[in-house]
Motif scaffolding. Structure first.
Motif, PDB file in Angstrom:
ATOM      1  N   THR A  34      11.662  21.455  70.840  1.00  0.00           N
ATOM      2  CA  THR A  34      12.134  20.959  72.718  1.00  0.00           C
ATOM      3  C   THR A  34      10.216  20.351  73.642  1.00  0.00           C
ATOM      4  OG1 THR A  34      13.721  22.370  73.320  1.00  0.00           O
ATOM      5  CG2 THR A  34      12.538  21.844  75.005  1.00  0.00           C
ATOM      6  N   SER A  59      10.156  17.032  71.243  1.00  0.00           N
ATOM      7  CA  SER A  59      11.598  15.946  71.488  1.00  0.00           C
ATOM      8  C   SER A  59      11.089  15.218  72.577  1.00  0.00           C
ATOM      9  CB  SER A  59      12.034  16.914  71.378  1.00  0.00           C
ATOM     10  OG  SER A  59      13.440  15.929  72.130  1.00  0.00           O
ATOM     11  N   CYS A  60      10.455  16.037  73.420  1.00  0.00           N
ATOM     12  CA  CYS A  60      10.062  15.162  74.596  1.00  0.00           C
ATOM     13  C   CYS A  60       8.642  14.699  74.644  1.00  0.00           C
ATOM     14  CB  CYS A  60      10.082  16.175  76.130  1.00  0.00           C
ATOM     15  SG  CYS A  60       9.809  15.977  77.222  1.00  0.00           S
ATOM     16  N   GLU A  66       9.905  11.223  73.241  1.00  0.00           N
ATOM     17  CA  GLU A  66      10.085  10.762  74.558  1.00  0.00           C
ATOM     18  C   GLU A  66       8.884   9.995  75.753  1.00  0.00           C
ATOM     19  OE1 GLU A  66      13.710  12.785  75.755  1.00  0.00           O
ATOM     20  OE2 GLU A  66      14.508  12.976  73.823  1.00  0.00           O
ATOM     21  N   THR A  67       8.212  10.477  76.189  1.00  0.00           N
ATOM     22  CA  THR A  67       7.744  10.466  76.889  1.00  0.00           C
ATOM     23  C   THR A  67       6.280  10.374  77.448  1.00  0.00           C
ATOM     24  OG1 THR A  67       7.374  12.515  77.405  1.00  0.00           O
ATOM     25  CG2 THR A  67       8.907  11.189  78.703  1.00  0.00           C
ATOM     26  N   HIS A  71       4.367  16.418  81.515  1.00  0.00           N
ATOM     27  CA  HIS A  71       6.104  16.772  81.369  1.00  0.00           C
ATOM     28  C   HIS A  71       6.638  17.784  80.326  1.00  0.00           C
ATOM     29  CE1 HIS A  71       9.800  15.235  82.764  1.00  0.00           C
ATOM     30  NE2 HIS A  71      10.025  14.658  82.193  1.00  0.00           N
ATOM     31  N   SER A  72       5.974  17.605  79.142  1.00  0.00           N
ATOM     32  CA  SER A  72       6.916  18.074  77.877  1.00  0.00           C
ATOM     33  C   SER A  72       6.786  19.271  78.524  1.00  0.00           C
ATOM     34  CB  SER A  72       6.099  17.655  76.611  1.00  0.00           C
ATOM     35  OG  SER A  72       6.262  16.071  77.196  1.00  0.00           O
ATOM     36  N   VAL A 132       8.961  21.197  81.527  1.00  0.00           N
ATOM     37  CA  VAL A 132      10.196  21.241  80.391  1.00  0.00           C
ATOM     38  C   VAL A 132      10.438  22.209  80.077  1.00  0.00           C
ATOM     39  CG1 VAL A 132      12.217  19.684  78.946  1.00  0.00           C
ATOM     40  CG2 VAL A 132      10.834  18.366  80.339  1.00  0.00           C
ATOM     41  N   CYS A 133       9.544  22.620  78.984  1.00  0.00           N
ATOM     42  CA  CYS A 133       9.602  24.261  78.339  1.00  0.00           C
ATOM     43  C   CYS A 133       8.978  25.250  79.439  1.00  0.00           C
ATOM     44  CB  CYS A 133       8.527  23.805  77.306  1.00  0.00           C
ATOM     45  SG  CYS A 133       8.979  22.963  76.021  1.00  0.00           S
TER      46      CYS A 133
END
Length: 196
Positions: free
Chosen positions: A57, A60-61, A64-65, A70-71, A74-75
């Motif tokens: 995850t 992947s994030c 994208e960013t 931020h990644s 998200v986790c």
């Protein structure tokens, strides 16, 4: 206390590595492990250790960013955990760099799209929206052109093939004409010799 609760200890009470590698809830322990055989020790993962799903995850994030904080959010983990893993694990470090490369390519494509087609902006007159127009950022367009000038020149050179000067072309053409004339004279001589 059961010292062999994970069934990973051998007859001397030391951890023994299984042939198939650590299981889903296990990890390799730092250190030399069993000194006699030189195998790494295996222990149960810490309850706060990163899971494969969290790592996937995060990557992947990140792709994208391009934003580590931020990644990690998200986790629902600290970014420090991912930085520590990157420092320790060469495979994760390579995946991290690949995700960043993909993210920057996406960002570059977005900038190219904005440079070509502009961005929509609302037009207001006396406090009311009267329409929408497209705004182009010429400075960004010029920077993108400057960055890609060398690659575009290389592609154009590949399309044109190797450059040859005019004198060499004329010499090749004259040599080919001389060959064709010599073949015609040989052909005419054989035809005339057969009639006599």
């Amino acid at each position: 206390m059961n010292r062999n609760r994970h069934d990973r200890r051998g007859e001397h009470g030391r951890f023994v590595a299984a042939d198939e590698g650590p299981g889903p809830g296990m990890e390799l322990k730092r250190g030399r492990g069993d000194k006699g055989r030189g195998k790494p020790q295996i222990r149960a993962k810490h309850k706060r250790a990163l899971t494969r799903t969290e790592i996937a995850t995060f990557l992947s994030c990140l792709g994208e960013t391009c934003n580590v904080s931020h990644s990690a959010r998200v986790c629902k983990r600290s970014s420090r955990l991912f930085y520590d893993l990157r420092r320790r694990d060469a495979g994760f470090r390579a995946d991290w760099m690949e995700a960043l490369r993909e993210g920057y390519e996406l960002l570059e494509m977005e900038m190219v799209h904005r440079a070509r087609f502009g961005t929509p902006r609302d037009v207001f007159h006396q406090g009311q929206k009267t329409g929408t127009t497209r705004v182009f950022n010429d400075a960004t367009s010029l920077r993108l052109l400057h960055l890609h000038r060398k690659s575009i020149e290389q592609m154009r050179a590949a399309d044109q093939g190797p450059k040859r000067d005019a004198k060499a072309l004329l010499d090749e053409l004259a040599a080919r004409i001389a060959e064709v004339e010599a073949e015609e004279e040989d052909g005419a001589g054989e035809v005339g010799g057969g009639e006599a």
